[in-house]
Design a protein around this motif. Structure first.
Motif, PDB file in Angstrom:
ATOM      1  N   ILE A 299      -0.036   2.844   2.073  1.00  0.00           N
ATOM      2  CA  ILE A 299      -0.010   1.452   2.558  1.00  0.00           C
ATOM      3  C   ILE A 299       0.968   0.648   1.706  1.00  0.00           C
ATOM      4  O   ILE A 299       0.714   0.365   0.532  1.00  0.00           O
ATOM      5  CB  ILE A 299      -1.414   0.800   2.483  1.00  0.00           C
ATOM      6  CG1 ILE A 299      -2.429   1.575   3.314  1.00  0.00           C
ATOM      7  CG2 ILE A 299      -1.365  -0.668   2.949  1.00  0.00           C
ATOM      8  CD1 ILE A 299      -2.130   1.648   4.784  1.00  0.00           C
ATOM      9  N   ARG A 300       2.106   0.310   2.307  1.00  0.00           N
ATOM     10  CA  ARG A 300       3.084  -0.508   1.560  1.00  0.00           C
ATOM     11  C   ARG A 300       3.094  -1.944   2.069  1.00  0.00           C
ATOM     12  O   ARG A 300       3.395  -2.859   1.336  1.00  0.00           O
ATOM     13  CB  ARG A 300       4.496   0.081   1.744  1.00  0.00           C
ATOM     14  CG  ARG A 300       4.599   1.497   1.254  1.00  0.00           C
ATOM     15  CD  ARG A 300       5.815   1.668   0.346  1.00  0.00           C
ATOM     16  NE  ARG A 300       5.766   2.976  -0.273  1.00  0.00           N
ATOM     17  CZ  ARG A 300       6.413   4.022   0.180  1.00  0.00           C
ATOM     18  NH1 ARG A 300       7.194   3.916   1.240  1.00  0.00           N
ATOM     19  NH2 ARG A 300       6.299   5.193  -0.419  1.00  0.00           N
ATOM     20  N   ASN A 320      -3.976 -10.120  -2.895  1.00  0.00           N
ATOM     21  CA  ASN A 320      -4.746  -9.868  -4.117  1.00  0.00           C
ATOM     22  C   ASN A 320      -4.658  -8.405  -4.536  1.00  0.00           C
ATOM     23  O   ASN A 320      -4.741  -8.078  -5.709  1.00  0.00           O
ATOM     24  CB  ASN A 320      -6.216 -10.250  -3.927  1.00  0.00           C
ATOM     25  CG  ASN A 320      -6.394 -11.738  -3.669  1.00  0.00           C
ATOM     26  OD1 ASN A 320      -5.477 -12.521  -3.891  1.00  0.00           O
ATOM     27  ND2 ASN A 320      -7.570 -12.125  -3.170  1.00  0.00           N
ATOM     28  N   ALA A 321      -4.506  -7.543  -3.529  1.00  0.00           N
ATOM     29  CA  ALA A 321      -4.396  -6.108  -3.822  1.00  0.00           C
ATOM     30  C   ALA A 321      -2.955  -5.729  -4.155  1.00  0.00           C
ATOM     31  O   ALA A 321      -2.656  -4.558  -4.385  1.00  0.00           O
ATOM     32  CB  ALA A 321      -4.884  -5.307  -2.617  1.00  0.00           C
ATOM     33  N   GLY A 322      -2.061  -6.704  -4.168  1.00  0.00           N
ATOM     34  CA  GLY A 322      -0.664  -6.433  -4.500  1.00  0.00           C
ATOM     35  C   GLY A 322       0.138  -5.880  -3.332  1.00  0.00           C
ATOM     36  O   GLY A 322       1.207  -5.301  -3.523  1.00  0.00           O
ATOM     37  N   VAL A 323      -0.377  -6.033  -2.115  1.00  0.00           N
ATOM     38  CA  VAL A 323       0.321  -5.489  -0.934  1.00  0.00           C
ATOM     39  C   VAL A 323       0.960  -6.664  -0.177  1.00  0.00           C
ATOM     40  O   VAL A 323       0.276  -7.645   0.132  1.00  0.00           O
ATOM     41  CB  VAL A 323      -0.676  -4.760   0.006  1.00  0.00           C
ATOM     42  CG1 VAL A 323       0.043  -4.189   1.224  1.00  0.00           C
ATOM     43  CG2 VAL A 323      -1.426  -3.672  -0.748  1.00  0.00           C
ATOM     44  N   SER A 324       2.247  -6.566   0.119  1.00  0.00           N
ATOM     45  CA  SER A 324       2.896  -7.648   0.859  1.00  0.00           C
ATOM     46  C   SER A 324       2.394  -7.627   2.296  1.00  0.00           C
ATOM     47  O   SER A 324       2.067  -6.566   2.839  1.00  0.00           O
ATOM     48  CB  SER A 324       4.410  -7.523   0.801  1.00  0.00           C
ATOM     49  OG  SER A 324       4.792  -6.316   1.369  1.00  0.00           O
ATOM     50  N   VAL A 325       2.316  -8.813   2.901  1.00  0.00           N
ATOM     51  CA  VAL A 325       1.643  -8.892   4.191  1.00  0.00           C
ATOM     52  C   VAL A 325       2.343  -9.901   5.106  1.00  0.00           C
ATOM     53  O   VAL A 325       2.794 -10.954   4.649  1.00  0.00           O
ATOM     54  CB  VAL A 325       0.131  -9.230   4.003  1.00  0.00           C
ATOM     55  CG1 VAL A 325      -0.056 -10.510   3.212  1.00  0.00           C
ATOM     56  CG2 VAL A 325      -0.589  -9.344   5.331  1.00  0.00           C
ATOM     57  N   THR A 326       2.435  -9.546   6.391  1.00  0.00           N
ATOM     58  CA  THR A 326       2.988 -10.454   7.395  1.00  0.00           C
ATOM     59  C   THR A 326       1.825 -11.093   8.145  1.00  0.00           C
ATOM     60  O   THR A 326       0.971 -10.383   8.681  1.00  0.00           O
ATOM     61  CB  THR A 326       3.842  -9.633   8.401  1.00  0.00           C
ATOM     62  OG1 THR A 326       4.798  -8.877   7.653  1.00  0.00           O
ATOM     63  CG2 THR A 326       4.558 -10.555   9.381  1.00  0.00           C
ATOM     64  N   LEU A 327       1.823 -12.413   8.177  1.00  0.00           N
ATOM     65  CA  LEU A 327       0.742 -13.139   8.857  1.00  0.00           C
ATOM     66  C   LEU A 327       1.313 -13.749  10.141  1.00  0.00           C
ATOM     67  O   LEU A 327       2.233 -14.572  10.085  1.00  0.00           O
ATOM     68  CB  LEU A 327       0.216 -14.232   7.918  1.00  0.00           C
ATOM     69  CG  LEU A 327      -0.896 -15.133   8.443  1.00  0.00           C
ATOM     70  CD1 LEU A 327      -2.144 -14.338   8.790  1.00  0.00           C
ATOM     71  CD2 LEU A 327      -1.242 -16.200   7.398  1.00  0.00           C
TER      72      LEU A 327
END
Ligand code: 3H9
Length: 701
Positions: A299-300, A320-327
């Protein structure tokens, strides 16, 4: 294989002995470890060629404490106190080499060494309180001697690990050593020898106790604050008493009393319950039929659809888990609102001291908002958090099927809907599952992972691993209406409504549960969540709840409108409302119900026993794998008091025979067949057994 026994190795580097504990995964201090340590340090003592020793641990951490699975079984000598005394009196400097999380008895062992060096980032703590215990191997006597009684009490009562960097100046560690820990510890031992440093024993230190001895006022205030928050938990006053002894009694006396208190708590129901939850929480992450080699996918990048309260909270979990995310959100203003809320939530944490500004900036920087659905094309784990409506969810999943890359996990954050039906709208049902977060999603620990009929094992393993990275407590559950938590909650809500129609008032019902240990009762909870939510769902299903729906129709949605079952006078404290009382009494009259006084015992039984009964059905249907999974759901998602171990554990304590009888009684009286004892409950009651005895293994004996 160690040279002393399978768990303990003794090696030499010139005149320095190196004793290594090797008991994966966390070097718990089981009997063999304790016995091996005594043997190793006797050899250190008797070997004239050895001038100093290092005590280290192999693997990922210095010892994380006593072996919890030994608790409740007959004690075997030597105990940990003997081990520590052997080390302390070995007559040669012993340097503990700390890394990972030296906790509980592990930290106490380190405090018994003459010196401590630690790798950067090591976190130490005394988390016994989380098991309903107090530190039982000198922790309440030695830690105050290093950091003062007040601070020690805070650390012990919170149970939270603290980075050694914050404790270094107090001598909790003598040096923080980057580089090879073993070599650094050996070098430190040599330095101690060459500088002819004394054999310091923490137990002999008095300087940090003098302030409390002169004036115990500050300690008393800290102690009062702790006991007030303890809500009847016995471990907290025990910790207070014991830490107080550190400055009021000689060391040996204080330690003897600490051990007596520890033994007392060990046999308490509360500690048994908390130990049960400790193991159940870890077991819940194991899927019984998952093949051993099932590996989580990489999971990147994450994706979240819907920037409402839920979606925003889930996006924060990724960050918070350090994973970049697209909202992703459809309308730009809704997206802006969502991103602003995220920033506000983080800023609140920063202002409370829970996060640095730098860390907040880093996390906010990991979240990218967009109105372009196609931006999800490179996401590895996408969570849909749109409105709870099947048609809408299906449209979202059809779109995701078109856009998402092969192998991406497609998750729905539904709290009730059929995950199989949603999966069937895609050509990749093996990649579809449910991730049911609890509100507020960035705070609540529970994560129900809903396994669909076709969900692949590695997809499940990925969701579990991601949940852990997000610091959640994942529990894998099957598909049914409401899954485990909400399905059981529904029974409680039905019964709560019945109780007020039959004669109780909302405050009576809530009081029965808060006295039991819940942070709030069902009506205060409805007011917090919003009465309109259930009302809208029921309308969609053609159902009606007499009082709740009347209140919703009056615009009394709960806290957000200033009134619901209770009034809120500007704050969050529920205030009983005569207007509601009238609505309830009118409703009873209208329905021809003769109101009567209902005692708190009946209220409690009627709220809790039907949930336990539903839990039994959930087990029979295989929606939950183990009774402990249900307990974990209730402790981490619904405020069940951890020291009562969850509904299924509690049921075993009360006795299924009694619960079955009461359910049969309430079913006969109300004519509600749903209250009749579930077949599993009835069978176990007949056999005189509990839910725990119905599964093959029960670690938390
Ligand atoms: C104590 O020390 C009393 C003394 O004061 C006095 C004595 C006289 N024992 O959590 P994880 C197992 S009380 C037995 O998934 P992580 C755990 O069940 C103790 N087993 O790893 C799991 O097994 P499995 C005070 C233990 O990396 C596996 O290790 N200490 C113990 O996420 C991995 O655990 C504590 O309360 C134990 N002490 O977190 C510390 N600890 O793989 C409790 C772990 O079969 N432990 N296991 O499911 C923790 O907080 C976390 O495990 C830790 C690692 C932070 C260490």
């Amino acid at each position: 294989m160690g040279s002393v026994n399978p768990s303990i190795d003794l090696a030499h580097d010139g005149e320095i002995a190196v004793v290594t504990i090797d008991n994966p995964p966390v070097n718990a201090l089981k009997h063999e470890v304790r016995a091996g340590l005594i043997e190793a340090f006797q050899r250190v003592k008797n070997d004239a060629g050895v001038k100093a020793a290092v005590l280290a641990c192999a693997g990922r951490t210095f010892s994380a404490g006593a072996d919890i699975s030994e608790f409740g079984k007959p004690r075997r000598s030597p105990g940990l106190i003997e081990v520590i005394e052997t080390i302390e009196s070995v007559g040669k400097p012993v340097v503990a080499a700390l890394h990972g999380t030296p906790l509980g008895g592990g930290f106490e062992l380190a405090l018994g060494c003459h010196y401590r060096v630690a790798a950067p980032g090591t976190r130490v703590g005394l988390p016994e309180i989380k098991l309903g215990l107090l530190p039982g191997a000198g922790g309440t006597q030695r830690l105050p001697r290093l950091i003062g009684p007040e601070r020690a009490l805070q650390l012990i009562v919170s149970g939270n690990p603290t980075p050694v960097e914050e404790l270094a100046q107090d001598g909790v560690v003598d040096a923080i050593v980057p580089g090879d820990l073993r070599q650094e510890a050996i070098a430190f031992a040599r330095k101690v020898l060459s500088e002819r440093r004394p054999l310091t024993r923490v137990r002999d230190r008095e300087d940090r106790l003098s302030a409390a001895r002169a004036d115990a006022g500050a300690f008393t205030r800290a102690a009062d604050a702790s006991t007030k928050r303890a809500r009847g938990l016995r471990a907290v006053p025990a910790c207070v008493e014991s830490v107080r002894n550190s400055f009021e009694k000689p060391f040996d006396e204080g330690q003897a009393r600490e051990l007596a208190l520890f033994m007392e708590l060990l046999t308490s129901e509360e500690s048994r319950a908390q130990r049960h939850i400790f193991f159940a929480e870890r077991e819940a992450q194991k899927v019984p039929d998952m093949p051993a080699g099932s590996k989580p996918r990489d999971i990147r990048r994450g994706g979240v659809i819907g920037a409402g309260t839920m979606g925003g909270g889930i996006a924060m979990n990724f960050a918070n888990a350090g994973v970049s995310v697209t909202l992703v959100e459809t309308a730009p203003d809704a997206l802006d609102r969502g991103l602003a809320t995220i920033r506000k939530n983080y800023a609140n944490t920063v202002s409370r001291g829970g996060l640095s500004q730098e860390e907040m900036d880093r996390r906010v920087g990991l979240i990218t908002g967009t109105t372009d659905f196609n931006a999800l094309a490179d996401a590895d784990f996408i969570i849909e958090a749109v409105f709870e409506e099947m048609g809408l969810k299906k449209r979202v999943f059809a779109e995701l099927d078109r856009i998402a890359k092969p192998g991406a996990i497609l998750a729905t954050n539904t709290s009730t809907l059929d995950v199989n039906e949603i999966a069937a709208t895609t050509k990749r049902p093996q990649d579809v599952l449910g991730t049911h977060f609890f509100s507020p999603a960035n705070v609540m620990k529970l994560l129900e992972i809903v396994r669909g009929e076709k969900t692949a094992f590695d997809a499940l393993a990925t969701a579990i691993a991601l949940g852990r990275r997000m610091a959640k407590v994942p529990v894998v559950v099957g598909v049914c209406y409401g899954f485990v938590g909400n399905r059981m909650l529904h029974l409680r809500s039905v019964e709560a409504e019945r109780l007020i129609l039959e004669g109780a008032l909302p405050q009576d019902v809530d009081a029965a549960l808060t006295e039991f240990g819940f942070p709030m009762g069902p009506f205060a909870m409805s007011d917090l969540a919003g009465i309109d939510v259930g009302w809208r769902i029921r309308k969609g299903r053609g159902e009606r709840a007499e009082i709740s729906d009347t209140l919703a129709e009056m615009g009394r949605f709960g806290q957000k409108t200033g009134s619901g079952y209770f009034r809120y006078e500007g704050g969050r404290t529920p205030v009983p409302d005569p207007e509601v009382e009238k609505i309830i009494i009118d409703a009873s009259n209208r329905l021809g119900i003769q109101r009567r006084t209902i005692d708190s015992q009946e209220i409690l039984e009627r709220l809790i026993f039907p949930m336990i009964n539903e839990g039994a059905r959930i087990l029979e249907e295989g929606i939950a794998y183990r009774p402990g999974d249900i307990d974990v759901v209730w402790v981490y998602g619904y405020g069940w008091p951890v020291w009562r171990g969850g509904p299924m554990f509690y049921a075993d304590q009360v006795g299924l025979g009694y619960i079955g009888d009461r359910l049969a009684h309430y079913a006969a009286r109300s004519g509600d067949k749903a209250l009749e004892p579930a077949p599993l409950l009835a069978r176990l009651a007949r056999e005189g057994r509990g839910f725990a005895e119905n599964k093959s293994e029960d670690k938390a004996a």
